[in-house]
Design an enzyme around this catalytic site. Structure first.
Site, PDB file in Angstrom:
ATOM      1  N   CYS A 111       2.700   8.584  -7.009  1.00 54.25           N
ATOM      2  CA  CYS A 111       3.573   7.409  -6.879  1.00 54.25           C
ATOM      3  C   CYS A 111       4.418   7.150  -8.124  1.00 54.25           C
ATOM      4  O   CYS A 111       5.364   6.367  -8.072  1.00 54.25           O
ATOM      5  CB  CYS A 111       2.747   6.173  -6.546  1.00 54.25           C
ATOM      6  N   HIS A 252       6.561  -0.489  -8.388  1.00 54.53           N
ATOM      7  CA  HIS A 252       6.044   0.329  -7.289  1.00 54.53           C
ATOM      8  C   HIS A 252       5.375  -0.631  -6.293  1.00 54.53           C
ATOM      9  O   HIS A 252       4.574  -1.485  -6.687  1.00 54.53           O
ATOM     10  CB  HIS A 252       5.036   1.338  -7.838  1.00 54.53           C
ATOM     11  N   ASN A 282       3.697   1.056   1.184  1.00 57.19           N
ATOM     12  CA  ASN A 282       3.746   1.907  -0.013  1.00 57.19           C
ATOM     13  C   ASN A 282       4.307   3.285   0.354  1.00 57.19           C
ATOM     14  O   ASN A 282       3.640   4.061   1.035  1.00 57.19           O
ATOM     15  CB  ASN A 282       2.318   2.018  -0.564  1.00 57.19           C
TER      16      ASN A 282
HETATM   17  O1  UT7 Z   1       0.194   3.885  -4.711  1.00 58.86           O
HETATM   18  C1  UT7 Z   1      -1.065   4.369  -5.044  1.00 58.86           C
HETATM   19  C2  UT7 Z   1      -1.866   3.320  -5.604  1.00 58.86           C
HETATM   20  N1  UT7 Z   1      -2.643   2.651  -4.578  1.00 58.86           N
HETATM   21  C3  UT7 Z   1      -2.895   1.364  -4.712  1.00 58.86           C
HETATM   22  O2  UT7 Z   1      -2.414   0.742  -5.592  1.00 58.86           O
HETATM   23  C4  UT7 Z   1      -3.871   0.750  -3.747  1.00 58.86           C
HETATM   24  C5  UT7 Z   1      -4.643  -0.337  -4.458  1.00 58.86           C
HETATM   25  N2  UT7 Z   1      -5.668  -0.942  -3.638  1.00 58.86           N
HETATM   26  C6  UT7 Z   1      -5.402  -1.790  -2.636  1.00 58.86           C
HETATM   27  O3  UT7 Z   1      -4.258  -2.043  -2.316  1.00 58.86           O
HETATM   28  C7  UT7 Z   1      -6.580  -2.495  -1.973  1.00 58.86           C
HETATM   29  O4  UT7 Z   1      -7.762  -2.132  -2.647  1.00 58.86           O
HETATM   30  C8  UT7 Z   1      -6.725  -2.164  -0.458  1.00 58.86           C
HETATM   31  C9  UT7 Z   1      -5.614  -2.836   0.331  1.00 58.86           C
HETATM   32  C10 UT7 Z   1      -6.698  -0.663  -0.210  1.00 58.86           C
HETATM   33  C11 UT7 Z   1      -8.062  -2.738   0.050  1.00 58.86           C
HETATM   34  O5  UT7 Z   1      -8.102  -4.144  -0.215  1.00 58.86           O
HETATM   35  P1  UT7 Z   1      -9.350  -4.810  -0.965  1.00 58.86           P
HETATM   36  O6  UT7 Z   1      -9.108  -6.244  -1.045  1.00 58.86           O
HETATM   37  O7  UT7 Z   1      -9.580  -4.069  -2.244  1.00 58.86           O
HETATM   38  O8  UT7 Z   1     -10.516  -4.564   0.077  1.00 58.86           O
HETATM   39  P2  UT7 Z   1     -11.900  -3.795  -0.121  1.00 58.86           P
HETATM   40  O9  UT7 Z   1     -11.683  -2.318  -0.066  1.00 58.86           O
HETATM   41  O10 UT7 Z   1     -12.639  -4.383  -1.282  1.00 58.86           O
HETATM   42  O11 UT7 Z   1     -12.639  -4.231   1.210  1.00 58.86           O
HETATM   43  C12 UT7 Z   1     -13.028  -5.601   1.439  1.00 58.86           C
HETATM   44  C13 UT7 Z   1     -13.582  -5.704   2.846  1.00 58.86           C
HETATM   45  C14 UT7 Z   1     -14.631  -4.649   3.166  1.00 58.86           C
HETATM   46  O12 UT7 Z   1     -15.560  -5.220   4.064  1.00 58.86           O
HETATM   47  P3  UT7 Z   1     -16.985  -5.777   3.533  1.00 58.86           P
HETATM   48  O13 UT7 Z   1     -17.648  -4.615   2.872  1.00 58.86           O
HETATM   49  O14 UT7 Z   1     -16.639  -6.884   2.560  1.00 58.86           O
HETATM   50  O15 UT7 Z   1     -17.659  -6.246   4.776  1.00 58.86           O
HETATM   51  C15 UT7 Z   1     -13.842  -3.595   3.914  1.00 58.86           C
HETATM   52  O16 UT7 Z   1     -14.642  -2.845   4.775  1.00 58.86           O
HETATM   53  O17 UT7 Z   1     -12.534  -5.525   3.797  1.00 58.86           O
HETATM   54  C16 UT7 Z   1     -12.861  -4.440   4.683  1.00 58.86           C
HETATM   55  N3  UT7 Z   1     -11.633  -3.748   5.009  1.00 58.86           N
HETATM   56  C17 UT7 Z   1     -10.871  -4.096   6.063  1.00 58.86           C
HETATM   57  N4  UT7 Z   1     -10.989  -5.034   6.995  1.00 58.86           N
HETATM   58  C18 UT7 Z   1     -10.021  -5.109   7.936  1.00 58.86           C
HETATM   59  C19 UT7 Z   1     -11.057  -2.733   4.344  1.00 58.86           C
HETATM   60  N5  UT7 Z   1      -9.907  -2.383   4.949  1.00 58.86           N
HETATM   61  C20 UT7 Z   1      -9.773  -3.202   6.017  1.00 58.86           C
HETATM   62  C21 UT7 Z   1      -8.792  -3.335   7.022  1.00 58.86           C
HETATM   63  N6  UT7 Z   1      -8.952  -4.293   7.954  1.00 58.86           N
HETATM   64  N7  UT7 Z   1      -7.702  -2.553   7.068  1.00 58.86           N
END
Ligand code: UT7
Length: 325
Positions: A111, A252, A282
């Site tokens: 990226c 970004h 993204n």
């Molecule tokens: O360009 C390359 C660089 N990439 C980035 O910068 C990405 C950076 N990271 C992010 O944007 C975020 O970490 C994500 C959007 C990928 C994920 O968001 P988050 O707030 O960090 O969520 P998490 O992975 O901590 O998950 C929280 C909860 C989990 O459930 P439990 O364990 O709390 O029950 C996940 O299973 O949300 C759940 N979850 C979802 N729920 C509904 C994860 N993805 C989803 C989803 N829909 N799509």
């Protein structure tokens, strides 16, 4: 100074996919995606390729027919999703634009690719006295993500952005300062292994093995917020420009929450960040030039404005470029 962006362009696939469309194929909701990322829709390729999007993003640059093509001596394409490895995507672009003699190559810095390519282009144009150059940032992330993984599939989209650069030794505008860096991804938070093929000499059981993007989102988020802070502070410190003088920051577009946190840490008004993640998600190397093109085409930039382009991504790579428009 001396290397200036004089035109911007972009091209995204025809098909727009909303969060509601993703609700039908993944265990997710529009509300979750909007709240946690800021994304509402993204463009996903059906028959478009990295090459076709790149060519059209460059045709967008040149549509006014006021550029002497023989002056274009450099095309760099930043991508991690080339549809042809040989020829390079940049060579495909050169051929389509009917440019006779020109240096062409692709680079992959995930990226951060567009920022790295812009910096390489600046150096080469100065060192080799190249009058005009093109830098494209493009990715077809829909090819990389695991469409069964709701943690990654929802944040990515496809698209290409392009800039036309001009080098004039007497120009007092253009790139002012650049900061690029990399820290080890010790926790394997962002990984995409390359495809491997069985040969008579290796131990692969199958004819080939292919992989999808693996991302541990929360770890990447933490890195990204620090990366924005460090990169913006560095380009400011390397220049004589103060943060107050910056009109826009073009980040970004990875997650609205990353941008909000970086703005808070740096005590910069959120309004200074140009954000279009809601519409495109993204697009990796495409993200900064697509946002820059919108900023430019919406007439939000005036000659002499200072702006900062800032990015981060796999590697873990990051950086920023401060420029005077
Ligand atoms: O360009 C390359 C660089 N990439 C980035 O910068 C990405 C950076 N990271 C992010 O944007 C975020 O970490 C994500 C959007 C990928 C994920 O968001 P988050 O707030 O960090 O969520 P998490 O992975 O901590 O998950 C929280 C909860 C989990 O459930 P439990 O364990 O709390 O029950 C996940 O299973 O949300 C759940 N979850 C979802 N729920 C509904 C994860 N993805 C989803 C989803 N829909 N799509």
């Amino acid at each position: 100074m001396g290397v200036q962006i004089i035109k911007t362009g972009k091209k995204v696939p025809y098909k727009k996919i909303t969060n509601f469309d993703l609700e039908k194929i993944l265990n997710t909701t529009d509300e979750w995606i909007k709240d946690r990322t800021g994304v509402i829709s993204r463009f996903i390729s059906t028959n478009e390729t990295t090459t076709s999007l790149s060519i059209e993003a460059c045709q967008d640059l040149l549509k006014e027919n006021d550029v002497n093509l023989s002056e274009i001596g450099l095309i760099i394409c930043a991508t991690m999703t080339p549809d042809t490895i040989i020829p390079t995507v940049s060579a495909n672009i050169k051929k389509a634009l009917k440019i006779d003699h020109c240096i062409t190559f692709d680079i992959n810095v995930a990226c951060s690719g567009f920022l790295y390519a812009l910096s390489v282009a600046e150096s080469m144009m100065k060192n080799l006295s190249i009058k005009k150059g093109i830098v494209v940032g493009v990715d077809l992330n829909s090819q990389l993500v695991d469409w069964k993984d709701r943690g990654t599939a929802i944040v990515f989209g496809d698209g290409a952005g392009s800039v036309l650069l001009s080098y004039d030794i007497n120009d007092t505008s253009g790139i002012v300062s650049t900061f690029l860096d990399n820290i080890d991804d010790t926790e394997n938070s962002l990984i995409l292994k390359n495809i491997s093929y069985k040969t008579p000499f290796n131990n692969l059981n199958n004819e080939f093995e292919f992989f999808k993007l693996e991302m541990f989102g929360p770890k990447v988020m933490k890195f990204a917020i620090n990366a924005i802070n460090t990169s913006i502070s560095s380009v400011i410190n390397l220049s004589k420009v103060s943060l107050n003088e910056i009109k826009y920051i073009v980040p970004h577009q990875a997650n609205q929450r990353i941008i909000d946190a970086a703005a808070k840490n740096l005590k910069i008004s959120k309004e200074k960040f140009y954000i279009n993640i809601d519409n495109y998600a993204n697009t990796s190397a495409g993200s900064i030039p697509i946002a820059l093109d919108e900023l430019n085409k919406n007439n939000l930039l005036k000659k002499g404005d200072y702006i900062i382009l800032v990015g981060f991504g796999g590697g873990l790579s990051f950086g920023a470029i401060l420029l005077k428009w």
